[in-house]
Design an enzyme around this catalytic site. Sequence first.
Site, PDB file in Angstrom:
ATOM      1  N   LYS A 282     -17.297  -1.066   6.254  1.00  0.00           N
ATOM      2  CA  LYS A 282     -17.761  -2.015   5.243  1.00  0.00           C
ATOM      3  C   LYS A 282     -19.286  -2.008   5.098  1.00  0.00           C
ATOM      4  CE  LYS A 282     -16.929  -6.735   3.700  1.00  0.00           C
ATOM      5  NZ  LYS A 282     -16.315  -8.031   4.051  1.00  0.00           N
TER       6      LYS A 282
ATOM      7  N   PHE B 238     -11.279  -7.748  13.882  1.00  0.00           N
ATOM      8  CA  PHE B 238     -10.222  -8.192  12.972  1.00  0.00           C
ATOM      9  C   PHE B 238      -9.857  -7.066  11.991  1.00  0.00           C
ATOM     10  CE2 PHE B 238      -8.987 -10.275   8.916  1.00  0.00           C
ATOM     11  CZ  PHE B 238      -7.747 -10.723   9.344  1.00  0.00           C
ATOM     12  N   GLN B 239      -8.572  -6.783  11.885  1.00  0.00           N
ATOM     13  CA  GLN B 239      -8.046  -5.722  11.012  1.00  0.00           C
ATOM     14  C   GLN B 239      -8.679  -4.367  11.273  1.00  0.00           C
ATOM     15  OE1 GLN B 239      -7.935  -7.273   6.939  1.00  0.00           O
ATOM     16  NE2 GLN B 239      -5.908  -8.090   7.404  1.00  0.00           N
TER      17      GLN B 239
ATOM     18  N   GLU C 135       0.807  -1.218   0.000  1.00  0.00           N
ATOM     19  CA  GLU C 135       0.000   0.000   0.000  1.00  0.00           C
ATOM     20  C   GLU C 135       0.847   1.278   0.000  1.00  0.00           C
ATOM     21  OE1 GLU C 135      -0.456  -2.635   1.866  1.00  0.00           O
ATOM     22  OE2 GLU C 135      -2.527  -3.307   1.658  1.00  0.00           O
TER      23      GLU C 135
END
Lengths: 588, 170
Positions: free
Chosen positions: A169, A119-120, A57
């Site tokens: 998301k 998570f993440q 990235e």
Amino acid sequence: MPPEAQGNMMSGAEMIIRALKEQGVDTIFGYPGGAVLPIYDALFKQNHIRHILVRQEGGAVHAAEGYARSTGKPGVVLVTSGPGATNAVTGLVDALMDSIPIICITGQVPTHLIGSDAFQEADTVGITRPATKHNYLVKNVADVGPVMHEAFYVATNGRPGPVVIDMPKDIQVETGLYSGSPKTKHRSYQPQVKGDLNAIKQAVELIAAAKRPVFYTGGGVINSGPNASQLLREFVRMTGFPITTTLMGLGSYPASDKQWLGMLGMHGTYEANLAMHDCDVMINIGARFDDRITGRLNAFSPNSKKIHVDIDRSSINKNVHVDVAIVGDAGHVLEDMIKVWKAGVHRPDKQALADWWTQIDQWRAKDCLKYEPNQDVIMPQYALQRLHALTRHLKPFITTEVGQHQMWAAQFIGFDEPNHWMTSGGLGTMGYGLPAAVGVQIAHPNALVIDVAGEASTMMNIQEFSTAVQHDAPIKVFILNNEYMGMVRQWQQISYEGRYSHSYSDSLPDFVKLAEAMHGVGLRCTKPDEVDGVIEEMMAIRKPVIVDCQVAKLENCFPMVPSGAAHNEILLNARDAGIERADDLALV
Amino acid sequence: MRPQQPIERHTMAVLVDNEAGVLARVIGLFSGRGYNIESLTVAEVNHAEGLSRITIVTRGTPAVIDQIEAQLERLVPVHKVSDLTTEGPAVERELALVKVAATGDPRVESLRLADAFRARVLDTTTDSFTFEVTGSSEKIDAFIELMKPLGLVDVSRTGVVAIKRGAGAM
Ligand SMILES: Cc1cc2nc3c(=O)[nH]c(=O)nc-3n(C[C@H](O)[C@H](O)[C@H](O)COP(=O)(O)OP(=O)(O)OC[C@H]3O[C@@H](n4cnc5c(N)ncnc54)[C@H](O)[C@@H]3O)c2cc1C
Ligand SMILES: Cc1ncc(C[n+]2csc(CCOP(=O)(O)OP(=O)(O)O)c2C)c(N)n1
Ligand SMILES: [Mg+2]
């Protein structure tokens, strides 16, 4: 629901694509992951926007910087949450320091999981707050369009910079009514572009009365757009004054012009630095009195009146107190300055100017960039002189890594046009040049794009060479391989009695084989008489190339104003620095 | 270099969009650039337009104060910055809640002093008073000093709020 609204019902992910299209975005640089899968799915279903898959990235942001700096358009990045976002941080700070407009969309865990160490999950807005000009966390699907458009406005208006949009998301998946338009402004952020006319008149008076003037111009002229460079040329020629530019301003004034003194600052020319030190009027346009320029502040240009044009009020009087401050866009202010100059009976003091030029010519006669030529070993300066001579007719785009090679590139490659020079100035990020070259090449597929590199910097983002291969970006990585972190070694030699602590590039790869292993082409030169041939061969290859140009290992970069010294304490060579260019030949 | 400038105390009013993270931006600016914050207060002042007002008391040389103002102005959600110390006369107030636990003479004395400071009694038990005192920060400092030997147990202060004198708005 009214029928016209129906076409505007879509998912958050589709809104992102729609807004990008409306902003005229043709290319984005990114890397997928769980938290951006809905956006990647929306990308898959359309053909307007090209996605350049990078290898890490950090490379995406540097590529977007290269794209932005070489086109004048904002660069767009898409990365996933957590590690995707944190990998992007160096590039964001790089863009912040060098005033590059970037829109970086980061995925985020769904809103109901934020704060649960999901998570993440990373606190992306928290981490990037001081790394960006501004950032957003989108919490409602209805906000996606407006926030996207506002982000472009913020990134590109005033002093440009990076903007992060953190997109959970669930917002990407949810359906809502699209709104917002590219005309969106920000309700409080309205930077001033026109300069105050009284201040401009005052500045022109000072300029007209100057006896030892110098223009000191910077990245702000490039930021302002090609028109500002044109106006700068016009005004400088009208006055007949000498001009020097910063590392970030190279190309805003033609290097081939006789009024140009070269770059100033730590590794700037003798004539530029002495003109700055001895001038009576300094005209700063879009430069920020960086410490690499000023040296010791209390010895900086002690007897001059200073004019400063900058779009960011906080750049004015930050490091150096100025006499006339003009807040505004370089192009707008130059236009007004020219008008005021033409309207009045402003004629420079010819005799004083002639004397000033005589003095400058004496400084020039020192020929401060000269180096000891060598028949057996490639001098890095020589390699760059040949690179410039053999490529200049193609108006190449040059990016660099960070180190000695970067400074030599600034000194030995002349730029006659803006937006052709991409370098990491403020943050000084090794590993910038290779991905930046990819971004430039994507924007200019038929141009010659060269990353002037050091071997150590090349290793920082070498993975992006694969990106170049995948996307048919025939970049040329021209490594001045001295087997040292040369810039570090130079400081150790000058300031630490030659104790080269961990600055040797041990266990280097065979760069030719490396290029081949990555499906590019590798070339090598080890003797001065091979340089031209290798450059010509490199230029003829329509594929990504790595050139391993093996240069003198212990050469130092001069002139050098040691940090904390005054401009007139500039060191011109190894003798001045109290070091000898020791057993260089023996080491090759 | 310019001669050493004196350190000054300035009170600034900052009008900002009342959005998530705006306070973190302002505080991050001060900590990141090494400016000091003596007092900071924030509250929404215009619900219809979603505007909050931050009042900051800081110290620095005139050059640093000028940088602080310029740095605040360039934050995207900032609408306006007013240096109340330089822009003509202004009034400043702070409010404190001061708890004194005492019986007998000290209890009586605390009440007498509170009266002299025009402090109000907000809460009373047989062995404590909670006072509400308003005024300049110096006045509150002085009140707290006086309460210490009388059984001061707890203090809560709002920090400074300030506004220009006269008819003009910020
Ligand atoms: C190893 C190394 C060595 C270096 N040595 C040198 C050196 O010798 N010489 C040198 O010059 N640099 C050198 N640098 C770079 C240096 O660190 C700074 O990045 C550089 O000097 C800053 O350039 P600038 O002043 O033009 O400002 P920039 O960082 O380009 O900033 C631009 C300024 O213009 C303003 N601006 C932006 N847009 C506009 C607009 N539209 N209109 C008006 N103003 C605008 C901004 O607010 C800002 O103040 C070196 C870097 C490295 C890594
Ligand atoms: C990411 C990063 N880490 C460390 C540095 C410090 N640094 C500046 S120049 C340099 C050495 C660069 O070596 P090389 O790429 O071989 O270039 P050379 O100076 O030899 O031309 C280092 C380590 C940096 N600028 N960036
Ligand atoms: Mg090296």
